[in-house]
Design a protein around this motif. Structure first.
Motif, PDB file in Angstrom:
ATOM      1  N   LYS A  82      48.377  22.009  21.400  1.00 57.82           N
ATOM      2  CA  LYS A  82      48.546  20.746  20.681  1.00 57.82           C
ATOM      3  C   LYS A  82      49.467  19.828  21.479  1.00 57.82           C
ATOM      4  N   ASN A  85      49.655  12.620  20.687  1.00 58.39           N
ATOM      5  CA  ASN A  85      48.582  11.636  20.761  1.00 58.39           C
ATOM      6  C   ASN A  85      49.177  10.295  21.176  1.00 58.39           C
ATOM      7  N   PRO A  90      44.968   6.035  21.202  1.00 58.50           N
ATOM      8  CA  PRO A  90      44.926   7.314  20.490  1.00 58.50           C
ATOM      9  C   PRO A  90      43.564   8.001  20.501  1.00 58.50           C
ATOM     10  N   THR A  92      40.822   9.911  18.602  1.00 63.66           N
ATOM     11  CA  THR A  92      40.386   9.817  17.210  1.00 63.66           C
ATOM     12  C   THR A  92      39.401  10.943  16.900  1.00 63.66           C
ATOM     13  N   GLN A  93      39.028  11.049  15.647  1.00 62.45           N
ATOM     14  CA  GLN A  93      38.082  12.083  15.236  1.00 62.45           C
ATOM     15  C   GLN A  93      36.777  11.978  16.016  1.00 62.45           C
ATOM     16  N   LEU A 126      41.980  17.613  15.684  1.00 64.03           N
ATOM     17  CA  LEU A 126      42.932  16.517  15.617  1.00 64.03           C
ATOM     18  C   LEU A 126      43.753  16.692  14.344  1.00 64.03           C
ATOM     19  N   ASP A 127      45.076  16.692  14.493  1.00 55.37           N
ATOM     20  CA  ASP A 127      45.994  16.757  13.365  1.00 55.37           C
ATOM     21  C   ASP A 127      46.752  15.446  13.290  1.00 55.37           C
ATOM     22  N   ALA A 128      47.431  15.207  12.196  1.00 53.35           N
ATOM     23  CA  ALA A 128      48.233  13.988  12.044  1.00 53.35           C
ATOM     24  C   ALA A 128      49.309  13.900  13.124  1.00 53.35           C
ATOM     25  N   ASP A 129      49.768  15.047  13.612  1.00 50.18           N
ATOM     26  CA  ASP A 129      50.859  15.045  14.585  1.00 50.18           C
ATOM     27  C   ASP A 129      50.444  15.485  15.988  1.00 50.18           C
TER      28      ASP A 129
END
Length: 134
Positions: A82, A85, A90, A92-93, A126-129
């Motif tokens: 991990k 980003n 960034p 993205t999904q 992809l995570d928020a962090d």
């Protein structure tokens, strides 16, 4: 040597942890992106077009006062890591299953930044962090 039509006893070894000789004048913190430079020495991830992504530094290695290859760094490979980003570009999904690019020793971006960044690997989540890259 010509191609063989016989069975071959091919040597092999695990590739999850490799040891790479470190470039002169660099320090590589543990847990950061490690790349191979154009000359084949381990170097931290930076914005550059000549790097090959190797994986994550498994130890802190300081070769800031040494010559090319004076020390080596263990590099963890074959796993998803991990990374941060990039806020300006960034991931993205929509990047799932696609390449992402090295910004620095802990950050990846969606694009190659106008052909200024080397490829980090493939986005697998992809995570928020952060961005999971293999």
């Amino acid at each position: 040597m010509p191609a063989t039509n016989q069975d071959r006893n091919t040597p092999h070894k695990g590739g999850e942890l490799i040891v790479a000789p470190v470039a002169a004048g660099v320090s590589i913190p543990a847990g950061t992106i490690v790349c191979a430079s154009a000359t084949g020495f381990a170097t931290p991830g930076v914005t550059a077009t000549t790097l090959a992504y190797l994986g994550m530094a498994d130890a802190n290695v300081d070769n800031s006062a040494g010559a090319d290859g004076a020390v080596s760094v263990p590099v963890r490979r074959g796993r998803a890591f991990k990374w941060a980003n990039d806020a300006g570009d960034p991931v993205t999904q929509a990047s799932l299953g696609r390449a992402c690019y090295i910004v620095d020793n802990q950050t990846v971006a969606k694009t190659n930044g106008g052909n200024t960044r080397s490829q980090a690997g493939t986005v697998v989540a992809l995570d928020a962090d952060g961005v999971w890259v293999i």
